[in-house]
Design a protein around this motif. Structure first.
Motif, mmCIF file in Angstrom:
data_model
loop_
_atom_site.group_PDB
_atom_site.id
_atom_site.type_symbol
_atom_site.label_atom_id
_atom_site.label_comp_id
_atom_site.label_asym_id
_atom_site.label_seq_id
_atom_site.Cartn_x
_atom_site.Cartn_y
_atom_site.Cartn_z
ATOM 1 N N GLN A 1 0.827 -1.214 0.000
ATOM 2 C CA GLN A 1 0.000 0.000 0.000
ATOM 3 C C GLN A 1 0.861 1.264 0.000
ATOM 4 N N GLU A 2 1.922 1.228 0.773
ATOM 5 C CA GLU A 2 2.851 2.361 0.819
ATOM 6 C C GLU A 2 3.498 2.590 -0.548
ATOM 7 N N LEU A 3 3.925 1.510 -1.209
ATOM 8 C CA LEU A 3 4.542 1.615 -2.535
ATOM 9 C C LEU A 3 3.554 2.159 -3.565
ATOM 10 N N ILE A 4 2.322 1.689 -3.502
ATOM 11 C CA ILE A 4 1.291 2.169 -4.433
ATOM 12 C C ILE A 4 1.059 3.662 -4.229
ATOM 13 N N ARG A 5 0.955 4.096 -2.979
ATOM 14 C CA ARG A 5 0.756 5.530 -2.696
ATOM 15 C C ARG A 5 1.934 6.358 -3.195
ATOM 16 N N THR A 6 3.136 5.847 -2.982
ATOM 17 C CA THR A 6 4.334 6.572 -3.412
ATOM 18 C C THR A 6 4.388 6.674 -4.940
ATOM 19 N N VAL A 7 4.115 5.569 -5.615
ATOM 20 C CA VAL A 7 4.112 5.585 -7.089
ATOM 21 C C VAL A 7 3.052 6.557 -7.597
ATOM 22 N N TYR A 8 1.871 6.527 -7.009
ATOM 23 C CA TYR A 8 0.819 7.455 -7.446
ATOM 24 C C TYR A 8 1.242 8.902 -7.236
ATOM 25 N N SER A 9 1.856 9.202 -6.105
ATOM 26 C CA SER A 9 2.262 10.591 -5.860
ATOM 27 C C SER A 9 3.318 11.047 -6.864
ATOM 28 N N VAL A 10 4.209 10.137 -7.257
ATOM 29 C CA VAL A 10 5.213 10.475 -8.266
ATOM 30 C C VAL A 10 4.541 10.722 -9.617
ATOM 31 N N LEU A 11 3.635 9.829 -10.014
ATOM 32 C CA LEU A 11 2.989 9.944 -11.324
ATOM 33 C C LEU A 11 2.054 11.137 -11.409
ATOM 34 N N SER A 12 1.298 11.385 -10.361
ATOM 35 C CA SER A 12 0.322 12.472 -10.406
ATOM 36 C C SER A 12 0.979 13.849 -10.421
ATOM 37 N N ASN A 13 2.223 13.941 -9.974
ATOM 38 C CA ASN A 13 2.927 15.225 -9.974
ATOM 39 C C ASN A 13 3.778 15.448 -11.221
ATOM 40 N N ARG A 14 3.785 14.474 -12.146
ATOM 41 C CA ARG A 14 4.576 14.623 -13.367
ATOM 42 C C ARG A 14 3.782 15.365 -14.429
ATOM 43 N N LEU A 15 4.483 16.162 -15.197
ATOM 44 C CA LEU A 15 3.860 16.878 -16.307
ATOM 45 C C LEU A 15 3.585 15.906 -17.456
ATOM 46 N N ASP A 16 2.668 16.279 -18.330
ATOM 47 C CA ASP A 16 2.315 15.419 -19.460
ATOM 48 C C ASP A 16 3.411 15.334 -20.508
ATOM 49 N N ASN A 17 4.277 16.325 -20.574
ATOM 50 C CA ASN A 17 5.286 16.368 -21.636
ATOM 51 C C ASN A 17 6.656 15.837 -21.214
ATOM 52 N N VAL A 18 6.709 15.065 -20.111
ATOM 53 C CA VAL A 18 7.985 14.495 -19.677
ATOM 54 C C VAL A 18 8.033 13.002 -20.013
ATOM 55 N N SER A 19 9.197 12.415 -19.860
ATOM 56 C CA SER A 19 9.422 11.010 -20.178
ATOM 57 C C SER A 19 8.533 10.083 -19.344
ATOM 58 N N ASN A 20 8.213 8.933 -19.896
ATOM 59 C CA ASN A 20 7.420 7.934 -19.184
ATOM 60 C C ASN A 20 8.287 7.022 -18.318
ATOM 61 N N VAL B 1 10.882 6.563 -15.084
ATOM 62 C CA VAL B 1 11.206 7.186 -13.802
ATOM 63 C C VAL B 1 12.211 6.293 -13.079
ATOM 64 N N ASN B 2 13.248 6.893 -12.534
ATOM 65 C CA ASN B 2 14.182 6.133 -11.711
ATOM 66 C C ASN B 2 13.484 5.822 -10.391
ATOM 67 N N ALA B 3 13.276 4.551 -10.114
ATOM 68 C CA ALA B 3 12.521 4.132 -8.931
ATOM 69 C C ALA B 3 13.418 3.545 -7.854
ATOM 70 N N SER B 4 14.710 3.827 -7.908
ATOM 71 C CA SER B 4 15.641 3.275 -6.913
ATOM 72 C C SER B 4 15.280 3.686 -5.494
ATOM 73 N N SER B 5 14.802 4.908 -5.326
ATOM 74 C CA SER B 5 14.455 5.371 -3.984
ATOM 75 C C SER B 5 13.159 4.731 -3.478
ATOM 76 N N ILE B 6 12.350 4.171 -4.382
ATOM 77 C CA ILE B 6 11.081 3.566 -3.994
ATOM 78 C C ILE B 6 11.201 2.051 -3.852
ATOM 79 N N PHE B 7 11.790 1.398 -4.856
ATOM 80 C CA PHE B 7 11.822 -0.064 -4.914
ATOM 81 C C PHE B 7 13.193 -0.676 -4.668
ATOM 82 N N GLY B 8 14.196 0.130 -4.523
ATOM 83 C CA GLY B 8 15.530 -0.398 -4.276
ATOM 84 C C GLY B 8 16.466 -0.130 -5.440
ATOM 85 N N PRO B 9 17.729 -0.499 -5.285
ATOM 86 C CA PRO B 9 18.736 -0.182 -6.294
ATOM 87 C C PRO B 9 18.419 -0.816 -7.652
ATOM 88 N N ASP B 10 18.802 -0.111 -8.704
ATOM 89 C CA ASP B 10 18.660 -0.563 -10.085
ATOM 90 C C ASP B 10 17.222 -0.732 -10.543
#
Length: 155
Positions: free
Chosen positions: A29-48, A50-59
């Protein structure tokens, strides 16, 4: 290896989640909330991507596509190709479109088990099994026939 697949609506409500590395429900649930907060704050004209090392671990990387009211998100490690993951999202959505004739959020909500069957035909234990939507549909139709026969025999 694919670490997770998530489909969530634009309000952050998860519609499908599949973690291929064990995570306790609270952590999921925490990971889902974090991913949603990252996605909802991204602009429409940026890359699809995202470096998720800080959320899911290295690499770990995250790739997403936003279709109508749904975010389709794949989390993967450095062993996977970025563009192949983006294409895999496209295959998943195309297969859902073939199955439900222009898939929408309600199809995802009310056909939960069929969507998981489709996802299982594409990815198993974090490894990509099939990338042809035609082959995936053929397998799903066979499974549906077997389920129908099974239900008929139990009556």
């Amino acid at each position: 290896m694919i670490r997770a697949v998530m489909v969530m609506n634009t309000q952050g409500k998860p519609r499908i989640t599949r973690f291929y590395h064990y995570q306790p429900p609270e952590k999921q649930q925490e990971l889902i909330r974090t991913v949603y907060s990252v996605l909802s704050n991204r602009l429409d004209n940026v890359s699809n991507f995202v470096n998720a090392s800080s959320i899911f671990g290295p690499d770990c990387q995250l790739v997403y596509k936003h279709y109508a009211t749904l975010y389709f998100v794949f989390v993967y490690d450095s062993a996977e190709n970025e563009l192949a993951m983006l294409d895999l999202i496209q295959v998943f959505v195309e297969t859902l479109d073939k199955c439900f004739k222009n898939v929408c959020e309600l199809d995802v909500v009310y056909n939960y088990s069929k969507i998981h069957t489709i996802l299982d035909e594409i990815i198993f234990a974090g490894q990509v099994l099939e990338t042809s939507s035609t082959e995936i549909m053929r397998a799903v139709e066979e499974i549906s026939k077997l389920e129908a026969v099974s239900v008929w025999r139990t009556r």
